[in-house]
Design a protein around this motif. Structure first.
Motif, PDB file in Angstrom:
ATOM      1  N   ASN A 156       0.585   4.121  -2.780  1.00  0.00           N
ATOM      2  CA  ASN A 156       0.337   5.515  -2.414  1.00  0.00           C
ATOM      3  C   ASN A 156       1.449   6.437  -2.921  1.00  0.00           C
ATOM      4  O   ASN A 156       1.185   7.572  -3.341  1.00  0.00           O
ATOM      5  CB  ASN A 156       0.208   5.650  -0.895  1.00  0.00           C
ATOM      6  CG  ASN A 156      -1.062   5.008  -0.359  1.00  0.00           C
ATOM      7  OD1 ASN A 156      -2.065   4.902  -1.066  1.00  0.00           O
ATOM      8  ND2 ASN A 156      -1.034   4.566   0.879  1.00  0.00           N
ATOM      9  N   LYS A 157       2.684   5.945  -2.883  1.00  0.00           N
ATOM     10  CA  LYS A 157       3.805   6.734  -3.385  1.00  0.00           C
ATOM     11  C   LYS A 157       3.687   6.942  -4.888  1.00  0.00           C
ATOM     12  O   LYS A 157       3.932   8.054  -5.403  1.00  0.00           O
ATOM     13  CB  LYS A 157       5.132   6.031  -3.055  1.00  0.00           C
ATOM     14  CG  LYS A 157       6.372   6.825  -3.450  1.00  0.00           C
ATOM     15  CD  LYS A 157       6.480   8.119  -2.688  1.00  0.00           C
ATOM     16  CE  LYS A 157       7.779   8.833  -3.011  1.00  0.00           C
ATOM     17  NZ  LYS A 157       7.891  10.138  -2.309  1.00  0.00           N
ATOM     18  N   LEU A 206       0.821  -1.206   0.000  1.00  0.00           N
ATOM     19  CA  LEU A 206       0.000   0.000   0.000  1.00  0.00           C
ATOM     20  C   LEU A 206       0.858   1.261   0.000  1.00  0.00           C
ATOM     21  O   LEU A 206       0.511   2.262  -0.636  1.00  0.00           O
ATOM     22  CB  LEU A 206      -0.936   0.000   1.212  1.00  0.00           C
ATOM     23  CG  LEU A 206      -2.061  -1.050   1.191  1.00  0.00           C
ATOM     24  CD1 LEU A 206      -2.865  -0.997   2.480  1.00  0.00           C
ATOM     25  CD2 LEU A 206      -2.965  -0.851  -0.019  1.00  0.00           C
ATOM     26  N   ARG A 207       1.981   1.235   0.713  1.00  0.00           N
ATOM     27  CA  ARG A 207       2.880   2.396   0.727  1.00  0.00           C
ATOM     28  C   ARG A 207       3.424   2.678  -0.677  1.00  0.00           C
ATOM     29  O   ARG A 207       3.512   3.832  -1.110  1.00  0.00           O
ATOM     30  CB  ARG A 207       4.033   2.170   1.706  1.00  0.00           C
ATOM     31  CG  ARG A 207       3.659   2.387   3.167  1.00  0.00           C
ATOM     32  CD  ARG A 207       4.905   2.550   4.030  1.00  0.00           C
ATOM     33  NE  ARG A 207       5.742   1.364   3.967  1.00  0.00           N
ATOM     34  CZ  ARG A 207       5.645   0.329   4.806  1.00  0.00           C
ATOM     35  NH1 ARG A 207       4.722   0.345   5.769  1.00  0.00           N
ATOM     36  NH2 ARG A 207       6.443  -0.702   4.700  1.00  0.00           N
ATOM     37  N   ASN A 239       0.868   6.896  -6.568  1.00  0.00           N
ATOM     38  CA  ASN A 239      -0.266   7.794  -6.756  1.00  0.00           C
ATOM     39  C   ASN A 239       0.146   9.249  -6.528  1.00  0.00           C
ATOM     40  O   ASN A 239      -0.208  10.149  -7.307  1.00  0.00           O
ATOM     41  CB  ASN A 239      -1.392   7.395  -5.806  1.00  0.00           C
ATOM     42  CG  ASN A 239      -2.608   8.288  -5.944  1.00  0.00           C
ATOM     43  OD1 ASN A 239      -3.079   8.545  -7.039  1.00  0.00           O
ATOM     44  ND2 ASN A 239      -3.122   8.759  -4.819  1.00  0.00           N
ATOM     45  N   GLU A 240       0.911   9.491  -5.477  1.00  0.00           N
ATOM     46  CA  GLU A 240       1.375  10.851  -5.171  1.00  0.00           C
ATOM     47  C   GLU A 240       2.302  11.378  -6.263  1.00  0.00           C
ATOM     48  O   GLU A 240       2.213  12.550  -6.664  1.00  0.00           O
ATOM     49  CB  GLU A 240       2.095  10.846  -3.820  1.00  0.00           C
ATOM     50  CG  GLU A 240       2.615  12.212  -3.397  1.00  0.00           C
ATOM     51  CD  GLU A 240       3.387  12.150  -2.085  1.00  0.00           C
ATOM     52  OE1 GLU A 240       3.955  13.173  -1.691  1.00  0.00           O
ATOM     53  OE2 GLU A 240       3.424  11.058  -1.467  1.00  0.00           O
TER      54      GLU A 240
END
Length: 335
Positions: free
Chosen positions: A80-81, A76-77, A83-84
């Motif tokens: 999310n990275k 997930l990290r 995505n950012e």
């Protein structure tokens, strides 16, 4: 290891580890109970060992849940990275930094694709910026070249107007036409930067290392696509040339393009050493006697001569090397 394989093994580990942990804890507690109370005067389910065993069961479940959730959180990290980074690439004026690829799985391939997208965006932005600068400089030169004879023409009309005062309507019309031409030069839409070849050069001090760094950034995307390694050896000095930045970019662009399209190389090294800029590839090379037949090589030769650069080209079966040195370099400045 692929994500599919990884999480298949994770699921299998969950299925196996739960009963194994229950069996192991039960076995250990029974042994401890018998060592403490060999006669078994108190039944096992009524002794201290039973609640201890249940507590160990619960603790083991929490521990297994924590360990298995770490893998999910790690995934997930990364998501999310990614995505950012993609959002910053789409919305921010400054390009995000490339992401580090830690593992060669589907997420690693996705990170590599995002890095490739960052390279491509950097290439396009630098290319557009360079084109805009070339158009702006050409427009300024054209305005100057057109306004100079217009000014002379105004002076001549002023002189003729004093000689023929009865022709005021004619002179007024000519003044309007001159003003109209002057206004047109202000709104010129430059269609191509190729006509820079016929205009004079505006020179200023250029930090060659910074220019090469931006060029390597611009071309890294296309080299990555073609599977060619592009290496820039930065140093702790700043070589300064008094030259024209746009024409230097055109010079190096032709070198990068020549290597990309014709060299069949796997690697191009760019470095500054002893006030000499060198670009060396490990491609197939070519016949020196036919070096001037290529349009790109001719442009490199002509631009180097225009910018007063000492230019040397060496090519053999081990690769091709371009060397450039300013005929009047400024002293190297310590950073």
């Amino acid at each position: 290891m692929t994500l599919k394989r990884k999480y298949q093994l994770l699921l299998f580990s969950v299925v196996i580890s739960v009963p194994l942990s229950l069996f192991a804890i039960n076995f250990i507690m029974v042994i401890i109970y018998r060592l403490i109370d060999p006669a078994e005067r108190v039944p096992f389910h009524e002794s201290f060992a039973y609640p201890t065993m249940m507590a160990a069961f619960c603790l083991s479940f929490f521990l297994l849940s924590f360990l298995f959730s770490k893998s999910i959180h790690s995934l997930l990290r990364k998501v999310n990275k990614l995505n950012e980074t993609v959002r910053n690439l789409a919305s921010s004026e400054q390009l995000p930094s490339k992401l580090e690829i830690s593992k060669k799985d589907e997420i690693g391939e996705l990170i590599q694709s995002v890095n490739l997208l960052i390279d491509r965006t950097a290439y396009r932005e630098l290319e557009l910026r360079q084109q805009e600068e070339m158009k702006k400089e050409l427009l300024q030169k054209l305005q100057h070249d057109i306004n100079t004879p217009l000014t002379a023409l105004r002076l001549q009309l002023f002189y003729l107007e004093s000689q023929y005062p009865d022709q005021d309507p004619l002179f007024e019309s000519l003044y309007k036409q001159i003003h109209y031409i002057s206004e047109l030069t202000t709104g010129l839409n430059v269609q191509s930067g190729e006509t820079l070849e016929n205009s004079y050069l505006l020179t200023h001090d250029i930090v060659v290392g910074d220019l090469l760094n931006s060029m390597v950034t611009k071309w890294s995307y296309l080299y990555n696509v073609q599977g060619i390694e592009l290496v820039y050896h930065a140093n702790h000095h700043s070589l300064i040339w008094t030259s024209n930045e746009l024409w230097l970019q055109r010079l190096f662009d032709n070198v990068f393009q020549n290597t990309l399209k014709h060299s069949k190389a796997a690697k191009l090294e760019v470095k500054i050493e002893n006030q000499v800029v060198s670009l060396c590839d490990n491609g197939a090379g070519f016949d020196d006697s036919q070096a001037q037949n290529g349009l790109g090589l001719k442009i490199i030769h002509d631009v180097a001569r225009l910018l007063h650069l000492d230019y040397d080209l060496q090519s053999n079966q081990n690769g091709t090397s371009f060397y450039f040195k300013s005929q009047k370099p400024l002293p190297i400045k310590e950073k």
